[in-house]
Design a protein around this motif. Structure first.
Motif, PDB file in Angstrom:
ATOM      1  N   THR A   1       0.768  -1.060  -0.086  1.00 28.21           N
ATOM      2  CA  THR A   1       0.100  -0.110   0.072  1.00 28.21           C
ATOM      3  C   THR A   1       0.878   1.243  -0.029  1.00 28.21           C
TER       4      THR A   1
ATOM      5  N   THR B   1       2.957   2.698   2.131  1.00 25.79           N
ATOM      6  CA  THR B   1       2.590   3.435   3.517  1.00 25.79           C
ATOM      7  C   THR B   1       3.671   3.105   4.554  1.00 25.79           C
TER       8      THR B   1
ATOM      9  N   PHE C   1      -7.017   5.014   4.214  1.00 27.07           N
ATOM     10  CA  PHE C   1      -7.318   4.521   2.800  1.00 27.07           C
ATOM     11  C   PHE C   1      -8.657   5.353   2.317  1.00 27.07           C
TER      12      PHE C   1
ATOM     13  N   TYR D   1      -9.970  -0.744  -5.426  1.00 25.71           N
ATOM     14  CA  TYR D   1      -9.811   0.234  -4.213  1.00 25.71           C
ATOM     15  C   TYR D   1      -8.383   0.769  -4.368  1.00 25.71           C
ATOM     16  N   ASP D   2      -8.425   2.097  -4.955  1.00 24.34           N
ATOM     17  CA  ASP D   2      -7.199   2.611  -5.440  1.00 24.34           C
ATOM     18  C   ASP D   2      -6.420   3.140  -4.256  1.00 24.34           C
ATOM     19  N   VAL D   3      -4.947   3.183  -4.394  1.00 23.79           N
ATOM     20  CA  VAL D   3      -4.373   3.277  -3.197  1.00 23.79           C
ATOM     21  C   VAL D   3      -3.288   4.736  -3.564  1.00 23.79           C
ATOM     22  N   ARG D   4      -3.502   5.494  -2.753  1.00 25.03           N
ATOM     23  CA  ARG D   4      -2.715   6.767  -2.848  1.00 25.03           C
ATOM     24  C   ARG D   4      -1.357   6.722  -2.786  1.00 25.03           C
TER      25      ARG D   4
ATOM     26  N   ARG E   1      -5.859  -0.056  -7.940  1.00 28.86           N
ATOM     27  CA  ARG E   1      -5.516  -1.470  -7.335  1.00 28.86           C
ATOM     28  C   ARG E   1      -6.770  -2.314  -7.299  1.00 28.86           C
TER      29      ARG E   1
ATOM     30  N   TRP F   1      -8.290  -5.682  -4.972  1.00 27.46           N
ATOM     31  CA  TRP F   1      -7.936  -6.520  -3.753  1.00 27.46           C
ATOM     32  C   TRP F   1      -8.998  -7.665  -3.739  1.00 27.46           C
TER      33      TRP F   1
ATOM     34  N   ASP G   1      -3.517  -8.875  -3.089  1.00 22.36           N
ATOM     35  CA  ASP G   1      -3.436  -7.845  -4.219  1.00 22.36           C
ATOM     36  C   ASP G   1      -3.466  -8.872  -5.401  1.00 22.36           C
TER      37      ASP G   1
END
Length: 608
Positions: A30, A32, A46, A82-85, A97, A99, A122
């Motif tokens: 992710t 992070t 998120f 569920y897109d990830v920053r 992304r 999941w 993923d």
């Protein structure tokens, strides 16, 4: 930790959906960092992609988590977009992304959900290949096969994780129960396993807080123990110095008195100054022995007013000029039976504490008065007549919580290095040893009052009798076995005894004394022995001579003794002579002990 190093993508969520733990693999997937997400809500970390108006990741995940919290069952979600920053260092914005999530509950007592294990896979590449309709069928099949195999591995890992979760939940309850005070526990009686019945376990935050307090308390106790050990070492040093110094003072005082008798001039000012200096030095060594607790416990029938009056000068020097000392001493107190040295120690401890509570000055009041106590009026004391000794100050006072702990050993509110926390517990012990007790009354801003109670005794002062032989001697001379390892002192005592007409057998050790008496067939009237000697101590020598010389009187002499003298036998006898002593005192004690009709002190003369 094993959890953080696990190969799967895992989050642990609290009941309020805050992130409390995360695996390294999840952080990498992710983009992070652990410090950036721990303690924050999952949807704060998120959020949905604001550039995608059709994003449903937050709503779908929230619905799944709410279901787990409500029903306490695992929920497996369909594949989610569920897109990830991306972090700013990588250009920012959101990265598409996909999941495959699963949310599993970690149950606590009563079946309540305490934590949620959020596990994801993923599957972005797999979804992209299917969407593109790629002709790489073999690659797709291989990937499907790999996903299937990995899904099987994840399922197996989940089963192991659920077993581990059950063990962790039980351990959590056990720790919670141990950290809870007995009065805080709420368990149902009659159960075989009370660990599982704790309905109100501690929260993780409270558990950590209590563990932190336990560690802090342990560290404080460890520091207090080190401080106490240092003070004990200083006390042993002070006691040893005082013991050796008392031997020297006995020699100085003895020869000064003999010189005055030999000169025939009792008013000789030089000798008077020597004897005055010896008296002052003896008082200093006595205070050192009180500090080091090396004095023989010698209870006496005494008047507390006399003890306080004798200490006034020292107390004024002790508390300083900015504190006013007031002594309010009542009459007709009655006598008490206690060790005067220990009573002085109690007063000194209370005075020092009062002074420290008045850094800007104030008033210290030492008061005595008679007290007629009723049953239950003072805890632990029976009804009867007592003498009350009060020490009060106008200082800062104490809170009720602090006042309730002041007599605990090692408890102190002073800075490190300024107190061991033993003064008040020692003072309480002295009062209780004398049949009384010590109480405290204090309020913040109004000062403190300590009250010591000592029972009134019907005994008369000076009524102690010595261990005399069965028959009193009519003559004023005796055969005396003298045992002293300090040569100058032994020579002085021998000279004094011989000048008084006594026959003296001199020994520098216990073994030498045993040999001397073995070669002396005639009776030996008195054993005059030091207490502390190299090799064999005085009490050990007495134990060996008792059966051989049962009619021989015993007179111990010492600068101090805390362990080797039988204190119970000394309590009701005159068989102990503290150093320093004068020749006249020595001869008077021997005369009284052996039952001579004349005073031994009258036998000092010019023949010395």
């Amino acid at each position: 930790m094993l959890f953080e190093a696990a190969p799967g993508l895992y989050l642990v969520l609290a009941q309020d959906l805050r992130i409390v733990a995360v695996s390294d693999a999840y952080l990498r997937a992710t983009m992070t960092s652990r410090e950036g997400i721990l303690g924050r809500g999952i949807f704060e970390v998120f959020p949905d992609n604001p550039d995608d108006p059709q994003a449903t990741g937050v709503n779908n995940l929230r619905a799944s988590l709410d279901s787990v919290l409500e029903f306490g069952r695992t929920d497996t979600m369909a594949v989610q977009k569920y897109d990830v920053r991306r972090p700013d260092s990588e250009g920012g914005g959101f990265e598409e992304r996909y999941w495959s999530p699963q949310n599993s509950p970690l149950l606590g007592p009563g079946g309540r959900v305490h934590f949620i294990i959020h596990r994801v896979e993923d599957v972005t590449e797999f979804v992209r290949l299917k969407q593109a309709g790629s002709e790489r069928t073999k690659a797709l099949q291989d990937m499907e096969s790999e996903v299937y195999l990995r899904a099987q591995e994840v399922a197996s890992a989940n089963r192991s994780l659920q077993t581990a979760n059950a063990v962790l939940a039980r351990l959590y309850n056990q720790i919670s129960l141990l950290l809870s005070h007995a009065s805080e526990l709420h368990v149902e009686s009659g159960s075989a396993d009370e660990w599982d019945l704790l309905r109100n376990p501690l929260s993780p935050e409270e558990m950590l807080a209590r563990v932190s307090r336990m560690i802090a308390d342990y560290q404080r106790m460890e520091e207090q123990l080190r401080q106490s050990q240092k003070m004990e070492a200083v006390g042993r040093l002070a006691g040893g110095v005082a013991h050796d110094f008392n031997n020297l003072l006995t020699v100085i005082a003895g020869y000064a008195e003999l010189l005055r008798e030999d000169l025939g001039d009792p008013e000789r000012p030089e000798l008077a100054e020597i004897q005055n200096a010896v008296a002052r030095a003896a008082e200093l060594t006595r205070q050192l022995l009180t500090f080091s607790r090396k004095q023989v416990w010698q209870p006496q029938v005494l008047d507390l007013n006399t003890v306080v009056s004798r200490m006034e000068g020292m107390l004024r020097r002790l508390i300083g000029e900015d504190v006013t000392l007031v002594a309010a001493l009542a009459g007709d107190l009655g006598k008490v039976k206690a060790d005067p040295g220990q009573i002085e120690q109690v007063i000194m401890n209370l005075a020092v504490n009062a002074r420290d509570a008045m850094p800007r000055g104030g008033k210290l009041i030492v008061e005595t008065k008679a007290a007629q106590l009723e049953t239950g009026q003072v805890a632990s004391l029976p009804a009867g007549r007592y003498v009350q000794l009060s020490v009060s100050d106008t200082g800062c006072g104490m809170s009720a919580e602090t006042a309730s702990r002041v007599f605990e050993p090692f408890f102190t509110t002073k800075e490190i290095g300024k107190g061991t926390g033993l003064g008040l517990s020692t003072a309480l012990g002295v009062a209780e040893q004398s049949g009384g007790t010590l109480t405290v009354e204090s309020k913040l801003g109004t000062g403190t009052v300590f009250r010591a109670y000592f029972p009134v005794t019907a005994e008369q002062a000076g009524g102690q009798a010595g261990n005399r032989p069965a028959e009193s001697k009519s003559a004023g001379t005796a055969t005396i076995l003298l045992v002293e390892d300090e040569t100058p002192l032994r020579k002085l005592i021998s000279q004094v005894l011989k000048s008084a007409g006594h026959a003296v057998l001199e020994a520098a050790s216990g073994d030498e004394a045993l040999a001397l008496q073995a070669h002396h067939p005639e009776p030996i009237d008195l054993l005059l022995t030091d207490v502390i000697m190299p090799g064999m101590s005085g009490p050990e020598l007495v134990a060996k001579l008792r059966s051989r010389r049962p009619r021989m009187a015993i007179l111990f002499m010492s600068g101090y003794d805390n362990e080797l003298v039988d204190k119970k036998s000394l309590e009701n006898s005159a068989s102990f002579l503290p150093k320093p002593f004068s020749p006249r005192t020595l001869l008077n004690r021997i005369a009284a002990l052996l039952g001579f009709s004349g005073a031994g002190g009258d036998q000092l003369g010019r023949g010395v």
